[in-house]
Scaffold this active site. Structure first.
Site, PDB file in Angstrom:
ATOM      1  N   MET A 197      -9.942   3.471  -1.730  1.00  0.00           N
ATOM      2  CA  MET A 197     -10.964   3.550  -0.794  1.00  0.00           C
ATOM      3  C   MET A 197     -11.664   4.768  -1.363  1.00  0.00           C
ATOM      4  O   MET A 197     -12.176   5.709  -0.483  1.00  0.00           O
ATOM      5  CB  MET A 197     -10.647   3.471   0.614  1.00  0.00           C
ATOM      6  CG  MET A 197     -10.292   2.053   0.988  1.00  0.00           C
ATOM      7  SD  MET A 197      -9.147   2.251   2.563  1.00  0.00           S
ATOM      8  CE  MET A 197      -7.705   2.882   1.822  1.00  0.00           C
ATOM      9  N   ASP A 210      -2.688   4.080   0.571  1.00  0.00           N
ATOM     10  CA  ASP A 210      -4.233   4.371   0.893  1.00  0.00           C
ATOM     11  C   ASP A 210      -4.791   5.560   0.421  1.00  0.00           C
ATOM     12  O   ASP A 210      -4.393   6.506   0.851  1.00  0.00           O
ATOM     13  CB  ASP A 210      -4.197   4.145   2.523  1.00  0.00           C
ATOM     14  CG  ASP A 210      -4.108   2.635   3.050  1.00  0.00           C
ATOM     15  OD1 ASP A 210      -4.739   1.785   2.223  1.00  0.00           O
ATOM     16  OD2 ASP A 210      -3.128   2.450   3.834  1.00  0.00           O
ATOM     17  N   HIS A 240       2.581   0.592   0.205  1.00  0.00           N
ATOM     18  CA  HIS A 240       0.999   0.571   0.117  1.00  0.00           C
ATOM     19  C   HIS A 240       0.535   1.893   0.417  1.00  0.00           C
ATOM     20  O   HIS A 240       0.886   2.626   1.177  1.00  0.00           O
ATOM     21  CB  HIS A 240       0.521  -0.259   1.378  1.00  0.00           C
ATOM     22  CG  HIS A 240      -0.948  -0.557   1.423  1.00  0.00           C
ATOM     23  ND1 HIS A 240      -1.704  -1.403   0.486  1.00  0.00           N
ATOM     24  CD2 HIS A 240      -1.855   0.147   1.794  1.00  0.00           C
ATOM     25  CE1 HIS A 240      -2.726  -1.431   0.581  1.00  0.00           C
ATOM     26  NE2 HIS A 240      -3.077  -0.750   1.464  1.00  0.00           N
ATOM     27  N   ASP A 286      -4.824  -6.616   4.983  1.00  0.00           N
ATOM     28  CA  ASP A 286      -4.591  -5.270   5.568  1.00  0.00           C
ATOM     29  C   ASP A 286      -5.306  -4.699   6.625  1.00  0.00           C
ATOM     30  O   ASP A 286      -6.577  -4.946   6.713  1.00  0.00           O
ATOM     31  CB  ASP A 286      -5.138  -4.421   4.228  1.00  0.00           C
ATOM     32  CG  ASP A 286      -4.850  -2.789   4.319  1.00  0.00           C
ATOM     33  OD1 ASP A 286      -4.313  -2.509   5.340  1.00  0.00           O
ATOM     34  OD2 ASP A 286      -5.157  -2.105   3.442  1.00  0.00           O
ATOM     35  N   MET A 305      -9.542  -7.202   3.663  1.00  0.00           N
ATOM     36  CA  MET A 305      -9.367  -6.328   4.813  1.00  0.00           C
ATOM     37  C   MET A 305      -9.479  -6.869   6.323  1.00  0.00           C
ATOM     38  O   MET A 305     -10.630  -7.504   6.372  1.00  0.00           O
ATOM     39  CB  MET A 305     -10.314  -5.070   4.867  1.00  0.00           C
ATOM     40  CG  MET A 305     -10.511  -4.200   3.713  1.00  0.00           C
ATOM     41  SD  MET A 305      -8.657  -3.203   3.575  1.00  0.00           S
ATOM     42  CE  MET A 305      -8.794  -2.201   5.146  1.00  0.00           C
ATOM     43  N   SER A 330       2.287   0.616   4.953  1.00  0.00           N
ATOM     44  CA  SER A 330       1.230   1.664   4.459  1.00  0.00           C
ATOM     45  C   SER A 330       1.702   3.051   4.904  1.00  0.00           C
ATOM     46  O   SER A 330       1.819   3.418   6.185  1.00  0.00           O
ATOM     47  CB  SER A 330       0.167   1.438   4.982  1.00  0.00           C
ATOM     48  OG  SER A 330      -0.897   2.379   4.977  1.00  0.00           O
ATOM     49  N   HIS A 371      -4.270   1.354  -2.868  1.00  0.00           N
ATOM     50  CA  HIS A 371      -5.626   0.872  -2.299  1.00  0.00           C
ATOM     51  C   HIS A 371      -6.578   1.966  -2.446  1.00  0.00           C
ATOM     52  O   HIS A 371      -6.524   2.661  -1.587  1.00  0.00           O
ATOM     53  CB  HIS A 371      -5.258   0.308  -0.893  1.00  0.00           C
ATOM     54  CG  HIS A 371      -6.459  -0.299  -0.178  1.00  0.00           C
ATOM     55  ND1 HIS A 371      -6.495  -0.280   1.150  1.00  0.00           N
ATOM     56  CD2 HIS A 371      -7.790  -0.571  -0.656  1.00  0.00           C
ATOM     57  CE1 HIS A 371      -7.721  -0.780   1.348  1.00  0.00           C
ATOM     58  NE2 HIS A 371      -8.393  -0.883   0.567  1.00  0.00           N
ATOM     59  N   MET A 392      -8.200   7.578   0.429  1.00  0.00           N
ATOM     60  CA  MET A 392      -9.622   7.576   1.095  1.00  0.00           C
ATOM     61  C   MET A 392     -10.232   9.087   0.389  1.00  0.00           C
ATOM     62  O   MET A 392      -9.623  10.098   0.484  1.00  0.00           O
ATOM     63  CB  MET A 392      -9.384   7.703   2.620  1.00  0.00           C
ATOM     64  CG  MET A 392      -8.696   6.530   3.076  1.00  0.00           C
ATOM     65  SD  MET A 392      -8.335   6.478   5.069  1.00  0.00           S
ATOM     66  CE  MET A 392      -7.760   4.895   4.935  1.00  0.00           C
TER      67      MET A 392
HETATM   68  C1  DX5 Z   1      -7.040   1.087   6.342  1.00  0.00           C
HETATM   69  C2  DX5 Z   1      -6.099   1.077   5.538  1.00  0.00           C
HETATM   70  C3  DX5 Z   1      -4.623   0.417   5.833  1.00  0.00           C
HETATM   71  C4  DX5 Z   1      -4.159   0.961   6.999  1.00  0.00           C
HETATM   72  C5  DX5 Z   1      -3.254  -0.189   7.850  1.00  0.00           C
HETATM   73  O1  DX5 Z   1      -8.202   1.593   5.942  1.00  0.00           O
HETATM   74  O2  DX5 Z   1      -6.484   0.442   4.253  1.00  0.00           O
HETATM   75  O3  DX5 Z   1      -3.859   0.174   4.754  1.00  0.00           O
HETATM   76  O4  DX5 Z   1      -3.290   2.000   6.935  1.00  0.00           O
HETATM   77  O5  DX5 Z   1      -2.891   0.350   9.210  1.00  0.00           O
HETATM   78  P1  DX5 Z   1      -2.682  -0.475  10.591  1.00  0.00           P
HETATM   79  O6  DX5 Z   1      -1.419  -1.505   9.846  1.00  0.00           O
HETATM   80  O7  DX5 Z   1      -1.980   0.544  11.363  1.00  0.00           O
HETATM   81  O8  DX5 Z   1      -3.841  -1.276  10.683  1.00  0.00           O
HETATM   82 ZN    ZN Z   2      -4.896  -0.322   2.695  1.00  0.00          ZN
END
Ligand code: DX5
Ligand code: ZN
Length: 231
Positions: free
Chosen positions: A75, A42, A40, A186, A144, A15, A73, A44
């Protein structure tokens, strides 16, 4: 550049949320060279989750810097407006959370119409009933194992039986459809718990801090693969 979808038994997806944001292109290249299977990504929005990260412009900038498939991903809430933007920006897989879409079936269809693989992301406390009328259309279930919003959190062990139940549902569905559905986990995935997560039924592993927080990405990914090899 067309990213190939890796067909391995297990896939490791670093990620980039945990990468050095001032050097994202180099970081993407570094995890590719280190043996990653997917990147990956992310997203947000400080609304669906309490953090703000990166959007389609960054995805488009990274696209020519790696041959890895980009595993977005989302969010974000709402979801639909941003899906075509990510498809145009070179995403290969787009996952979203059912709580963030008013019309989950429509969002899945939209992702596919845009030419991407579709994934549904379920938080630790989100029930598996969300898969009842969606699994046949999905390419990926993203479970998750932390509450979304931040990297570096601890793996929530109560997700392990949930992984096993999703694996059972995927196996049952593929008996009739013959379709392959990936089971991605994840949050809090590290070399020392990856085998246990794989034994529960996961085949795709997101790891942010465990990879980007390590000194040698290739060593860390190799360590993860060695532990997966004996599962
Ligand atoms: C959290 C993300 C994850 C996160 C994982 O909301 O969706 O992808 O970056 O990070 P680690 O592996 O450090 O938990
Ligand atoms: Zn993620």
């Amino acid at each position: 550049m067309l990213a190939a979808m890796p067909a391995a038994r297990f896939r490791i997806a670093p990620s980039i949320l945990s990468a050095d944001f001032a050097r994202l292109g180099e970081e993407a290249g570094a995890v590719e060279a280190a043996g990653a299977d997917l990147l990956h990504f992310d997203v947000m929005d400080n609304h669906y989750v309490p953090n703000l990260s990166i959007g389609p412009l960054v995805c488009a900038s990274l696209r020519p810097r790696t041959r890895l498939a980009i595993d977005v991903h989302l969010m974000v809430k709402p979801v639909d407006r941003i899906v075509p933007e990510f498809a145009k920006a070179g995403a290969n897989i787009i996952s979203f959370h059912p709580e963030a879409s008013e019309h989950v079936d429509r969002t899945i269809a939209l992702i596919k119409e845009c030419g991407c693989k579709a994934g549904l992301a379920l938080n630790p406390a989100t029930p598996l009933s969300h898969l009842d009328h969606t699994l046949a259309k999905l390419d990926l279930v993203l479970l998750m194992s932390v509450n979304p919003g931040f990297a570096g959190q601890q793996f929530i062990a109560s997700v392990l039986p949930k992984i096993a139940e999703v694996r059972r549902r995927i196996a049952a569905a593929s008996q009739t459809t013959g379709r392959e559905v990936w089971l991605e986990v994840d949050g809090g995935v590290k070399a020392d718990n990856i085998a246990e997560i794989a034994r529960a039924g996961a085949d795709t592993f997101v790891a942010g801090s465990a990879i980007f927080g390590s000194r040698d990405y290739a060593n860390t990914i190799r360590d993860m693969r060695d532990r997966l090899a004996v599962v």
